[in-house]
Design a protein around this motif. Structure first.
Motif, mmCIF file in Angstrom:
data_model
loop_
_atom_site.group_PDB
_atom_site.id
_atom_site.type_symbol
_atom_site.label_atom_id
_atom_site.label_comp_id
_atom_site.label_asym_id
_atom_site.label_seq_id
_atom_site.Cartn_x
_atom_site.Cartn_y
_atom_site.Cartn_z
ATOM 1 N N ILE A 117 68.299 9.092 46.949
ATOM 2 C CA ILE A 117 69.461 9.411 47.784
ATOM 3 C C ILE A 117 70.649 8.525 47.414
ATOM 4 C CG2 ILE A 117 70.333 9.311 50.158
ATOM 5 C CD1 ILE A 117 67.605 10.249 51.086
ATOM 6 N N LEU A 118 70.370 7.330 46.938
ATOM 7 C CA LEU A 118 71.450 6.435 46.518
ATOM 8 C C LEU A 118 72.004 6.813 45.150
ATOM 9 C CD1 LEU A 118 70.164 2.905 47.621
ATOM 10 C CD2 LEU A 118 72.184 4.088 48.472
ATOM 11 N N ILE A 119 71.120 7.103 44.184
ATOM 12 C CA ILE A 119 71.554 7.290 42.801
ATOM 13 C C ILE A 119 72.089 8.692 42.528
ATOM 14 C CG2 ILE A 119 70.742 7.367 40.412
ATOM 15 C CD1 ILE A 119 68.968 5.041 40.964
ATOM 16 N N LEU A 120 71.314 9.730 42.864
ATOM 17 C CA LEU A 120 71.715 11.086 42.461
ATOM 18 C C LEU A 120 73.022 11.533 43.123
ATOM 19 C CD1 LEU A 120 68.258 12.886 42.259
ATOM 20 C CD2 LEU A 120 69.610 11.880 40.430
ATOM 21 N N PRO A 121 73.193 11.391 44.428
ATOM 22 C CA PRO A 121 74.488 11.780 45.008
ATOM 23 C C PRO A 121 75.668 10.957 44.482
ATOM 24 C CG PRO A 121 72.826 11.662 46.719
ATOM 25 C CD PRO A 121 72.226 11.057 45.484
ATOM 26 N N SER A 122 75.388 9.695 44.102
ATOM 27 C CA SER A 122 76.478 8.877 43.555
ATOM 28 C C SER A 122 76.948 9.435 42.222
ATOM 29 C CB SER A 122 76.023 7.437 43.400
ATOM 30 O OG SER A 122 75.054 7.309 42.379
ATOM 31 N N SER A 171 76.814 20.985 38.027
ATOM 32 C CA SER A 171 76.194 19.674 38.186
ATOM 33 C C SER A 171 75.894 19.382 39.648
ATOM 34 C CB SER A 171 77.110 18.591 37.612
ATOM 35 O OG SER A 171 77.342 18.812 36.239
ATOM 36 N N SER A 172 76.801 19.817 40.540
ATOM 37 C CA SER A 172 76.596 19.593 41.966
ATOM 38 C C SER A 172 75.324 20.283 42.438
ATOM 39 C CB SER A 172 77.803 20.103 42.760
ATOM 40 O OG SER A 172 78.981 19.458 42.361
ATOM 41 N N PHE A 173 75.194 21.555 42.035
ATOM 42 C CA PHE A 173 74.006 22.314 42.416
ATOM 43 C C PHE A 173 72.752 21.668 41.836
ATOM 44 C CE2 PHE A 173 70.836 25.521 41.253
ATOM 45 C CZ PHE A 173 70.518 26.016 42.505
ATOM 46 N N PHE A 174 72.845 21.279 40.570
ATOM 47 C CA PHE A 174 71.684 20.720 39.881
ATOM 48 C C PHE A 174 71.254 19.400 40.525
ATOM 49 C CE2 PHE A 174 69.993 17.844 36.634
ATOM 50 C CZ PHE A 174 68.882 18.566 36.228
ATOM 51 N N LEU A 175 72.218 18.525 40.831
ATOM 52 C CA LEU A 175 71.881 17.219 41.378
ATOM 53 C C LEU A 175 71.361 17.317 42.809
ATOM 54 C CD1 LEU A 175 74.792 15.089 39.927
ATOM 55 C CD2 LEU A 175 72.403 15.053 39.247
ATOM 56 N N VAL A 199 67.600 16.237 44.061
ATOM 57 C CA VAL A 199 67.195 15.330 45.134
ATOM 58 C C VAL A 199 66.035 15.923 45.924
ATOM 59 C CG1 VAL A 199 67.914 14.269 47.301
ATOM 60 C CG2 VAL A 199 69.448 14.227 45.338
ATOM 61 N N LEU A 200 66.166 17.200 46.289
ATOM 62 C CA LEU A 200 65.107 17.862 47.052
ATOM 63 C C LEU A 200 63.831 18.008 46.226
ATOM 64 C CD1 LEU A 200 67.219 20.672 48.778
ATOM 65 C CD2 LEU A 200 66.450 18.503 49.770
ATOM 66 N N LEU A 201 63.995 18.403 44.961
ATOM 67 C CA LEU A 201 62.836 18.642 44.109
ATOM 68 C C LEU A 201 62.069 17.355 43.826
ATOM 69 C CD1 LEU A 201 61.249 20.694 42.420
ATOM 70 C CD2 LEU A 201 62.765 20.162 40.501
ATOM 71 N N MET A 202 62.813 16.301 43.487
ATOM 72 C CA MET A 202 62.146 15.048 43.160
ATOM 73 C C MET A 202 61.532 14.408 44.406
ATOM 74 S SD MET A 202 64.485 13.255 40.233
ATOM 75 C CE MET A 202 64.660 14.032 38.625
ATOM 76 N N SER A 203 62.181 14.575 45.553
ATOM 77 C CA SER A 203 61.606 14.056 46.796
ATOM 78 C C SER A 203 60.302 14.780 47.113
ATOM 79 C CB SER A 203 62.591 14.226 47.953
ATOM 80 O OG SER A 203 63.772 13.484 47.728
ATOM 81 N N ARG A 204 60.318 16.090 46.911
ATOM 82 C CA ARG A 204 59.103 16.877 47.143
ATOM 83 C C ARG A 204 58.004 16.458 46.170
ATOM 84 N NH1 ARG A 204 57.632 21.936 49.234
ATOM 85 N NH2 ARG A 204 55.938 22.937 48.111
#
Length: 389
Positions: free
Chosen positions: A158-163, A183-187, A191-196
């Motif tokens: 949440i810190l790195i990808l949205p930044s 890029s916005s859609f991908f990032l 976040v959701l995919l990697m968290s899952r």
């Protein structure tokens, strides 16, 4: 187990969960302490890359210094965590150290998330994208090393990808709107995919820990059961002394050792006098208590290397593994006889027994265990007969 997947938000409610949580924390610290050098190396590569792009050296020096100090602090925390694990510290102490590690780790994540904003505005798009890719790779490293601690990984992401997304939105001009949108859609999707994915990997790691502890418990239970069975097979249930089977096995070993390497060993056969009237007068319960008391007395007169056995009924045998001569064996027989004759009371009832004994020594009284037992048995009954006449 879904709610209990997050270590910082849960507490064990029983001993098994306590062991599971402690094992997960141990795995995390073991992995994390190896990850600190990788993160430091990554920061140096980032600084080198920014130096190559002519970024501000003063700003980079400050960023790298803070990063290095924080990494050293994290390494020390991980080391203390591993020490607590090796010392079998309780779960609250480990959780306190884990919480401390969590906040320091988030500060590292914050430093990584701020690093794109130190890039100069005139850096080419392909170089900036390469920088983004490198940060995402760092994110993957964190994933690998924190599968047992998913909340740290999620917070890190949440810190790195949205930044990265925020930097892209503020960095590029209108001609790159398509790239920014993609890029916005991908990032955000990342976040959701990697968290899952992190949660799935953590569930798998949790299942492995649970399975490992369960399997270990089952193996220990089997070993304990085997030890109990082995003990019951070789010991008398009433007195706890070795039984006839144990005597025969040990006697054969001692006999073979004496034949192959030389040596002297002996045995003393003990038969209690006036024991049967105790059972007839007071009952078998009192008879059992008397036998237990006699077993303690015989054991108290022998050495740790000697083997005291209950051969059955009111008969005992002492197998002396190391004896110098027959005089020593006779001295022990006299000591046993005097000890057994000492009066004692059980439940307010006074008892005084005697004992007939027969001693035999190898090789003077027999060339094998059977002949020694036969010799001692004959001497014992001869003594009993003489006492009765």
């Amino acid at each position: 187990m879904k709610k209990k997947l997050f270590l910082l938000l849960s507490s064990p409610v029983n001993e098994f969960e306590n062991r599971v949580y402690t094992a997960r924390i141990a795995i995390y610290f073991s992995q994390s302490i190896k990850n600190s050098p990788l993160l430091l190396m990554a920061s140096l590569i980032l600084s080198s890359y920014q130096t190559y792009l002519d970024s501000s050296l003063i700003l980079l020096a400050i960023w790298q210094s803070v990063f290095t100090i924080t990494i050293v602090a994290i390494y020390l925390i991980d080391k203390e965590g591993n020490t607590l694990v090796s010392e079998n510290a309780d779960y609250p102490a480990l959780k306190k150290k884990l919480t401390q590690r969590f906040y320091f780790g988030l500060f590292i994540g914050l430093l990584f998330s701020l690093s794109p904003f130190t890039l100069l505005n005139d850096v080419p798009l392909d170089h900036v994208q390469l920088y983004y890719i490198f940060l995402i790779c760092l994110f993957a490293i964190i994933l690998i090393s924190n599968i047992s601690f998913p909340e740290y990984y999620i917070a890190y992401g949440i810190l790195i990808l949205p930044s990265i997304l925020l930097h892209a939105l503020t960095r590029f001009d209108d001609h790159s709107q398509g790239v920014i949108a993609f890029s916005s859609f991908f990032l955000l999707f990342g976040v959701l995919l990697m968290s899952r994915k992190s949660i799935e990997m953590s569930k798998s790691a949790l299942n492995e820990v649970v399975y490992s502890i369960t399997l270990k418990d089952q193996m220990l239970e089997m070993i304990e059961m085997q030890e109990v069975i082995e003990h019951q097979a070789h010991h008398d249930e009433l007195t706890g002394l070795a039984n006839r089977r144990k005597f025969e096995e040990e006697a054969v070993k001692i006999e073979n050792r004496a034949k192959n390497f030389g040596g002297i060993f002996g045995l003393i056969y003990v038969d209690l006098d006036k024991f049967k009237p105790i059972n007839d007068t007071y009952g078998h319960q009192y008879g059992d208590w008397v036998l237990q008391e006699i077993a303690k007395r015989i054991t108290s007169c022998t050495r740790e290397t000697d083997l005291v056995c209950r051969m059955g009924g009111d008969e005992f045998c002492v197998l002396i593994k190391n004896v110098t001569d027959k005089a020593e064996l006779e001295h022990l027989s006299e000591l046993l006889k005097n000890r057994i004759k000492m009066p004692f009371a059980i439940d307010g009832i006074d008892f005084k027994l005697g004992a007939s004994m027969g001693a035999a020594i190898y090789p003077a009284d027999g060339k094998n265990v059977d002949s020694l037992v036969s010799s001692a048995d004959h001497k014992m009954y001869a003594e009993k007969k003489a006492a009765q006449s």
